[in-house]
Design an enzyme around this catalytic site. Structure first.
Site, short mmCIF file in Angstrom:
data_model
loop_
_atom_site.label_atom_id
_atom_site.label_comp_id
_atom_site.label_asym_id
_atom_site.label_seq_id
_atom_site.Cartn_x
_atom_site.Cartn_y
_atom_site.Cartn_z
CD GLU A 33 21.99 42.36 19.05
OE1 GLU A 33 21.32 41.69 18.39
OE2 GLU A 33 23.05 42.54 19.38
CG PHE A 34 24.10 44.75 27.55
CD1 PHE A 34 24.54 43.51 28.21
CD2 PHE A 34 23.79 45.87 28.77
CE1 PHE A 34 25.01 43.35 29.50
CE2 PHE A 34 24.11 45.47 29.80
CZ PHE A 34 24.62 44.26 30.47
CB SER A 80 50.17 48.15 54.10
OG SER A 80 50.73 48.23 55.27
CE LYS A 112 52.08 49.53 45.95
NZ LYS A 112 51.06 50.62 45.67
CE LYS A 285 50.40 39.56 46.06
NZ LYS A 285 48.96 39.48 45.22
CE LYS A 309 54.66 52.88 45.92
NZ LYS A 309 53.87 53.95 46.91
CB CYS A 403 59.24 76.52 70.47
SG CYS A 403 57.21 75.93 70.05
#
Length: 665
Positions: A33-34, A80, A112, A285, A309, A403
């Site tokens: 129908e959609f 961030s 998160k 928050k 985390k 190095c």
């Protein structure tokens, strides 16, 4: 009913059915129908293009038009969040908020979701723009692709939403869709996506929105911005947004105490594995928007939020060898080469060993079975050795003394863990690394140039430093390997266009040790040109907000080097923006010139960050701590008692908001 009215009716019906199915998960009609309603609307729109609407439900099917994305500046920076794996640091965050506010507050706990961030702008109830996070200040306009995501409303319900507002959230690929997509890619012998986050991010950036539509992305929205928001509560605003048609996580919870926060974290650390989308932590928050404004932001993240985390997964595998990489600063990083192992949805073959102390602490031997973790880092890290299975192992891993690229003897600065190659003017990876940093997107953003091209130009002797780029011509590079006329012209054009890059990004591009994007912005606001910066002394640099002695000495050392000064002079001659433009200086005064000002407390008229901007605009310096050199303290409500006592002891004037605003008016 007219054709126009029929089209509007079908659009309203389809928007509602779409919302019922993808947001409420309560469809009222069958898929057939959609589809029938959708086909009817498509036919009518095709017959009557004069009634075209960018937010019609038919726009969700996508298009095969290929296009490049344009970059759009964010009205509000997309910063961030600071994150942690430690419950102690969650407690520290809670205590900092309590101390700073000195009043009751609520914490909103949210999942998160592990996807790709998006910012949606609505005007008069219609989606007008969707922009990726990008570098936080500007991102890619992916509106056409986002319109294919059926859980994002194109037209809002009701009429009590603000005229213009922004809502942010996470674009996700459900596990089921991700696994099916990877099965298809495997059958076609194509590289697999590493995880749902990469799949969602990669899909959103496809040039063909018809393919995006087929990928069945989803979205949860998590933060409302703008004027005239419904309430002062973040949680309450999102409940209102749900009524407008947005998909808001039903798992959010307001917490009154720290114990309630930890109960939420501990519950979802286990239960998240039963969700149909990837999550990697909990976001906390402060719920009140007024309290959020009073807490303000650091240079990189809001003070009113933190992401906890979940602990990273780990795997056991064999260490085959250790190699060493030299970065642009000369830092030498050991890298463990491992037997391939599956970890958090990716195949891991290499892991960072960070420095000599880590190697020594782990007592590593070639052939050891090692534990590898992948948390927030892109490169996994080795966290331990299973000594119970240590047999037939090779020699003990010892950090190199010279190095690996140029043979110079490595040095180690006092107080630092890393070893460095001091040969910064002749060590190839350092030279190439500095050039690669210089041309990068967040620095000079030179199109057409990448690591491979830089390597080729360097090997051929065309460039030896960043200033050499501005001496290149199309004749120099035309005809080189995979370098046709068009490519050569584009590179030279990109180099020339980089001369318009603003002062702050040129400072960042110089690659001064410890001077990242944020510090570069602070420097650019504090000096009118590069000459002022070159001649600044230690005290002047330390007095710049958020610049400590370590960064200040690094800047002094950079300009004390004659070859660096010559390089900067050549860049200046090439025409780079090594000064603040006149328009940046307009409206600035010297009313606070020479004054060092500390901000403390909670404010009514402006946020802390707005007051910092006002201080800089009028020639003052923001400093973080009180000393005998502090000119005055701009104090709001609930100023910390320790600062009050120190100010009193040193006889430093305390100024309230009204006095300060009168002073600069």
């Amino acid at each position: 009913m007219t054709v126009k009215e029929k089209i509007e009716q079908l659009r309203l019906q389809l928007h509602q059915h779409n919302y019922n199915y993808y947001v409420l998960n309560a469809p009222e009609i069958s898929d057939k129908e959609f589809d029938d309603l959708m086909r009817e609307l498509q036919d009518l729109e095709q017959e009557h293009p004069e009634y075209k609407d960018e937010n019609s439900p038919t726009m969700r099917v996508g298009s095969d038009i290929n296009k490049n994305f344009t970059q759009v500046a964010h009205k509000y920076p997309m910063l961030s969040l600071s994150n942690t794996y430690s419950e102690n640091e969650v407690t520290d965050f809670y205590d900092r908020v309590r101390k700073a506010l000195n009043e009751d507050f609520e914490i909103c706990c949210e999942m998160k979701y592990d996807g790709t961030s998006i910012s949606l702008t609505y005007e008069n109830g219609k989606l007008i723009r969707a922009v990726t996070r990008g570098d936080g200040e500007k991102g890619d306009d992916v509106t056409d692709n986002v319109k294919t995501i059926r859980s994002i409303p194109l037209v809002l319900h009701g009429d009590n939403y603000p005229e213009v507002f922004e809502i942010r959230g996470e674009i996700l690929m459900p596990w089921e869709v991700f696994e099916a997509l990877n099965r298809e890619k495997e059958a076609r012998e194509e590289p697999l996506f590493a995880n749902p986050r990469n799949a969602a991010s990669g899909t959103l950036k496809l040039q063909n929105s018809a393919i995006v539509a087929s990928r069945k992305l989803d979205a949860y929205l998590y933060y409302l911005l703008g004027d005239n928001l419904p309430t002062d509560g973040h949680y309450e605003n999102l409940q209102e947004a749900a009524k407008w048609g947005f998909k808001i996580s039903p798992l959010m919870r307001k917490c009154q105490t720290l114990q309630e926060v930890f109960d939420f974290i501990n519950y979802w650390d286990v239960e998240r594995k039963n969700l149909n989308v990837a999550t990697d932590g909990i976001v906390l928050k402060v719920n009140s928007l007024k309290q959020q404004r009073n807490l303000g932001f650091t240079a990189k993240s809001p003070r009113w939020a933190i992401a906890y985390k979940f602990q990273a997964e780990r795997a056991l595998t064999r260490l085959n060898m250790v190699t060493y990489q030299v970065g642009r600063t000369g830092a030498v990083t050991p890298v463990a080469n491992l037997d391939p192992v599956q970890l958090s949805g990716t195949v891991v073959k290499r892991a960072s060993l960070h420095n000599a102390d880590i190697i020594e602490g782990l007592d590593l031997h070639i052939g050891d079975m090692v534990y590898v973790e992948k948390g927030g880092e892109i490169i996994p890290k080795i966290t331990g050795v299973d000594t119970s299975v240590r047999f037939m192992i090779g020699e003990k891993v010892k950090f190199i003394t010279h190095c690996p690229e140029c043979g110079s003897k490595l040095i180690r600065y006092e107080g630092e863990a890393a070893h460095y190659c001091p040969n910064e003017t002749a060590c190839p990876p350092q030279i190439k690394g500095k050039i690669e940093h210089f041309i990068s997107r967040k620095a000079m953003n030179i199109d057409g140039l990448g690591p491979e091209t830089v390597d080729m130009f360097y090997r051929l002797g065309l460039i030896h430093d960043t200033a050499d780029l501005y001496q290149l011509t199309t004749d120099d590079i035309r005809g080189l390997d995979r370098m046709g006329d068009k490519s050569a012209e584009n590179i030279i054009k990109g180099i020339m266009q980089s001369k318009e890059v603003p002062f702050e990004r040129v400072i960042f591009a110089l690659g001064i040790r410890f001077v990242g994007e944020t510090v570069a912005k602070k420097i650019a606001k504090s000096f009118k040109d590069i000459e002022e910066l070159e001649n600044a002394d230690l005290e002047t640099l330390i007095n710049i907000d958020e610049i400590g002695e370590k960064i200040a000495r690094s800047i002094l050392n950079y300009f004390a080097n004659e070859s660096n000064r010559k390089l900067v002079d050549r860049l200046k001659t090439a025409g780079l923006q090594l000064y603040r433009p006149e328009e940046d200086l307009s409206g600035h005064t010297d009313k606070l010139a020479g004054q060092s000002i500390v901000i403390s407390g909670v404010f009514t008229h402006h946020s802390r960050d707005e007051y910092k901007d006002l201080i800089e605009k009028h020639g003052g310096k923001n400093v973080g701590s009180i000393s005998s050199k502090t000119s005055f303290i701009l104090a709001g409500d609930n100023m910390g008692p320790a600062k009050l006592e120190k100010a009193s002891k040193l006889g430093i004037k305390i100024m309230n908001e009204e006095e300060f605003l009168k002073l600069i008016s």
